[in-house]
Design an enzyme around this catalytic site. Structure first.
Site, mmCIF file in Angstrom:
data_model
loop_
_atom_site.group_PDB
_atom_site.id
_atom_site.type_symbol
_atom_site.label_atom_id
_atom_site.label_comp_id
_atom_site.label_asym_id
_atom_site.label_seq_id
_atom_site.Cartn_x
_atom_site.Cartn_y
_atom_site.Cartn_z
ATOM 1 N N ARG A 88 4.915 1.550 4.308
ATOM 2 C CA ARG A 88 5.660 0.377 4.810
ATOM 3 C C ARG A 88 7.140 0.702 4.963
ATOM 4 N NH1 ARG A 88 3.869 -3.605 0.364
ATOM 5 N NH2 ARG A 88 5.497 -4.984 1.149
ATOM 6 N N LYS A 119 13.470 -10.906 1.054
ATOM 7 C CA LYS A 119 13.420 -11.884 2.150
ATOM 8 C C LYS A 119 12.661 -13.150 1.713
ATOM 9 C CE LYS A 119 11.212 -9.047 4.933
ATOM 10 N NZ LYS A 119 11.045 -7.891 4.018
ATOM 11 N N ARG A 137 -0.412 -8.278 -4.526
ATOM 12 C CA ARG A 137 -0.720 -8.093 -3.100
ATOM 13 C C ARG A 137 -1.394 -6.749 -2.886
ATOM 14 N NH1 ARG A 137 4.341 -9.709 0.652
ATOM 15 N NH2 ARG A 137 3.739 -7.779 1.673
ATOM 16 N N ARG A 154 5.625 -6.431 -8.345
ATOM 17 C CA ARG A 154 5.631 -7.826 -7.865
ATOM 18 C C ARG A 154 4.321 -8.538 -8.207
ATOM 19 N NH1 ARG A 154 6.942 -9.013 -1.721
ATOM 20 N NH2 ARG A 154 5.311 -7.444 -1.441
ATOM 21 N N ARG A 203 10.123 -7.747 14.015
ATOM 22 C CA ARG A 203 10.082 -6.471 13.307
ATOM 23 C C ARG A 203 10.052 -5.288 14.254
ATOM 24 N NH1 ARG A 203 7.489 -8.227 8.210
ATOM 25 N NH2 ARG A 203 7.096 -6.381 7.001
HETATM 26 P P1 AP5 Z 1 10.314 -10.380 -2.099
HETATM 27 O O1 AP5 Z 1 11.266 -11.524 -1.967
HETATM 28 O O2 AP5 Z 1 8.879 -10.698 -2.208
HETATM 29 O O3 AP5 Z 1 10.601 -9.289 -0.965
HETATM 30 P P2 AP5 Z 1 10.304 -9.312 0.600
HETATM 31 O O4 AP5 Z 1 11.536 -8.811 1.276
HETATM 32 O O5 AP5 Z 1 9.777 -10.633 1.018
HETATM 33 O O6 AP5 Z 1 9.224 -8.167 0.646
HETATM 34 P P3 AP5 Z 1 7.788 -8.129 1.375
HETATM 35 O O7 AP5 Z 1 7.003 -7.054 0.684
HETATM 36 O O8 AP5 Z 1 7.169 -9.478 1.437
HETATM 37 O O9 AP5 Z 1 8.212 -7.649 2.750
HETATM 38 P P4 AP5 Z 1 7.314 -7.025 3.795
HETATM 39 O O10 AP5 Z 1 8.245 -7.091 4.914
HETATM 40 O O11 AP5 Z 1 6.773 -5.689 3.469
HETATM 41 O O12 AP5 Z 1 6.002 -7.962 3.763
HETATM 42 P P5 AP5 Z 1 5.490 -9.117 4.738
HETATM 43 O O13 AP5 Z 1 4.696 -10.048 3.936
HETATM 44 O O14 AP5 Z 1 6.577 -9.636 5.565
HETATM 45 O O15 AP5 Z 1 10.784 -9.544 -3.396
HETATM 46 C C1 AP5 Z 1 10.107 -8.354 -3.803
HETATM 47 C C2 AP5 Z 1 10.172 -8.196 -5.325
HETATM 48 O O16 AP5 Z 1 11.525 -8.039 -5.736
HETATM 49 C C3 AP5 Z 1 9.654 -9.398 -6.129
HETATM 50 O O17 AP5 Z 1 9.038 -8.954 -7.297
HETATM 51 C C4 AP5 Z 1 10.913 -10.199 -6.440
HETATM 52 O O18 AP5 Z 1 10.766 -10.983 -7.607
HETATM 53 C C5 AP5 Z 1 11.939 -9.081 -6.603
HETATM 54 N N1 AP5 Z 1 13.295 -9.463 -6.174
HETATM 55 C C6 AP5 Z 1 13.652 -10.151 -5.048
HETATM 56 N N2 AP5 Z 1 14.984 -10.277 -4.956
HETATM 57 C C7 AP5 Z 1 15.498 -9.639 -6.061
HETATM 58 C C8 AP5 Z 1 16.825 -9.401 -6.532
HETATM 59 N N3 AP5 Z 1 17.914 -9.838 -5.865
HETATM 60 N N4 AP5 Z 1 16.970 -8.694 -7.675
HETATM 61 C C9 AP5 Z 1 15.889 -8.250 -8.366
HETATM 62 N N5 AP5 Z 1 14.612 -8.435 -7.975
HETATM 63 C C10 AP5 Z 1 14.420 -9.129 -6.832
HETATM 64 O O19 AP5 Z 1 4.503 -8.274 5.700
HETATM 65 C C11 AP5 Z 1 3.321 -7.692 5.187
HETATM 66 C C12 AP5 Z 1 2.599 -6.962 6.300
HETATM 67 O O20 AP5 Z 1 2.212 -7.914 7.332
HETATM 68 C C13 AP5 Z 1 3.405 -5.904 7.045
HETATM 69 O O21 AP5 Z 1 3.355 -4.647 6.385
HETATM 70 C C14 AP5 Z 1 2.699 -5.866 8.407
HETATM 71 O O22 AP5 Z 1 1.498 -5.136 8.335
HETATM 72 C C15 AP5 Z 1 2.338 -7.340 8.633
HETATM 73 N N6 AP5 Z 1 3.397 -8.039 9.373
HETATM 74 C C16 AP5 Z 1 4.166 -9.064 8.904
HETATM 75 N N7 AP5 Z 1 5.040 -9.463 9.836
HETATM 76 C C17 AP5 Z 1 4.830 -8.688 10.921
HETATM 77 C C18 AP5 Z 1 5.452 -8.593 12.204
HETATM 78 N N8 AP5 Z 1 6.481 -9.397 12.552
HETATM 79 N N9 AP5 Z 1 4.975 -7.666 13.076
HETATM 80 C C19 AP5 Z 1 3.937 -6.859 12.755
HETATM 81 N N10 AP5 Z 1 3.323 -6.874 11.536
HETATM 82 C C20 AP5 Z 1 3.769 -7.777 10.641
HETATM 83 MG MG MG Z 2 7.898 -11.304 1.738
#
Ligand code: AP5
Ligand code: MG
Length: 206
Positions: free
Chosen positions: A163, A13, A152, A122, A88
């Site tokens: 997660r 994402k 992270r 990552r 979410r």
């Molecule tokens: P990346 O693009 O970073 O993946 P992502 O989908 O953004 O993954 P996140 O870990 O950021 O998602 P998340 O939903 O757990 O975290 P968030 O910060 O939103 O890619 C991942 C890896 O893969 C990288 O190394 C990249 O290089 C590689 N990659 C990407 N695309 C690729 C491809 N096509 N091929 C190969 N490799 C690839 O949330 C964190 C925390 O915040 C949550 O756990 C929760 O506690 C809280 N939170 C956030 N939003 C909310 C909400 N709305 N409600 C409640 N709690 C929330």
């Molecule tokens: Mg992300």
């Protein structure tokens, strides 16, 4: 254009949102990034959110909804935005629907067996926001801006497992929610970054 990026942790994402935001000239709004910024600054929201994020759990809806409602009031949101990691939960999706009408929910669909490897490898840039994977890096400096890359705190096997469980229980049901609203577009996320990007962009330029 108002876009939601749905997908499991590690689906890509953030990677896609950064590229789409540049291409479409609309802001990338990541609730995860907003929480991490608050944690870094030690704000009351950050202190509260950290309790949940470090355990791989979702931050309560009322806190999340408040930060999103504030963010959407900013001037840069006039022409639309990319929501990454929000909504979410079903209550978050329903609350969003009361605020705005989104155009599309892009669901980055991915084989979950590869996500642990992706997340545990990552590396993130604290300066320019870039996201990389160790297997494509030669050192610990950001290839774009040279800052020292960080891991992270929630990218460890135990928290990643939690997660993914939380995603399957609380967030995956949003796929059928957006399908029933006629807003869902599925994107195969098991391809390389550029191929996924092209599919997303083609849909958004329709
Ligand atoms: P990346 O693009 O970073 O993946 P992502 O989908 O953004 O993954 P996140 O870990 O950021 O998602 P998340 O939903 O757990 O975290 P968030 O910060 O939103 O890619 C991942 C890896 O893969 C990288 O190394 C990249 O290089 C590689 N990659 C990407 N695309 C690729 C491809 N096509 N091929 C190969 N490799 C690839 O949330 C964190 C925390 O915040 C949550 O756990 C929760 O506690 C809280 N939170 C956030 N939003 C909310 C909400 N709305 N409600 C409640 N709690 C929330
Ligand atoms: Mg992300």
């Amino acid at each position: 254009m108002k876009v939601i990026l749905l997908g499991a942790p590690g689906a890509g994402k953030g990677t896609q949102a950064i590229k789409l935001s540049r291409e479409l000239n609309i802001p990338h709004i990541s609730t995860g990034d907003i929480f991490r910024e608050n944690i870094k600054e030690g704000t009351p929201v950050g202190v509260r959110a950290k309790e949940f994020i470090d355990k791989g759990m979702l931050v309560p809806d009322e806190i999340t909804l408040e930060i999103v409602a504030e963010r959407l009031k900013k001037d840069d949101c006039t022409n639309g935005y990319l929501l990454d990691g929000f909504p979410r939960t079903l209550p978050q999706a329903q609350a969003l629907a009361e605020l705005v009408e989104i155009d599309v929910a892009l669901n980055i669909d991915i084989d979950q067996s590869i996500l642990k490897e992706r997340l545990c490898g990552r590396r993130c840039c604290p300066e320019c926001g870039g996201t990389y994977h160790v297997k494509h890096l030669t050192g610990d400096a950001c290839p774009v801006c040279g800052a020292k890359l960080i891991i992270r705190k929630d990218d460890n096997v135990e928290t990643v497992t939690k997660r993914l469980e939380v995603y399957n229980a609380q967030t995956a049901p949003l796929i059928s929610y957006y399908e029933s609203c006629g807003k869902l577009f599925n994107v195969d996320g098991n391809r390389d970054v550029e191929e996924v990007f092209k599919t997303c962009l083609d849909r958004l330029k329709e």
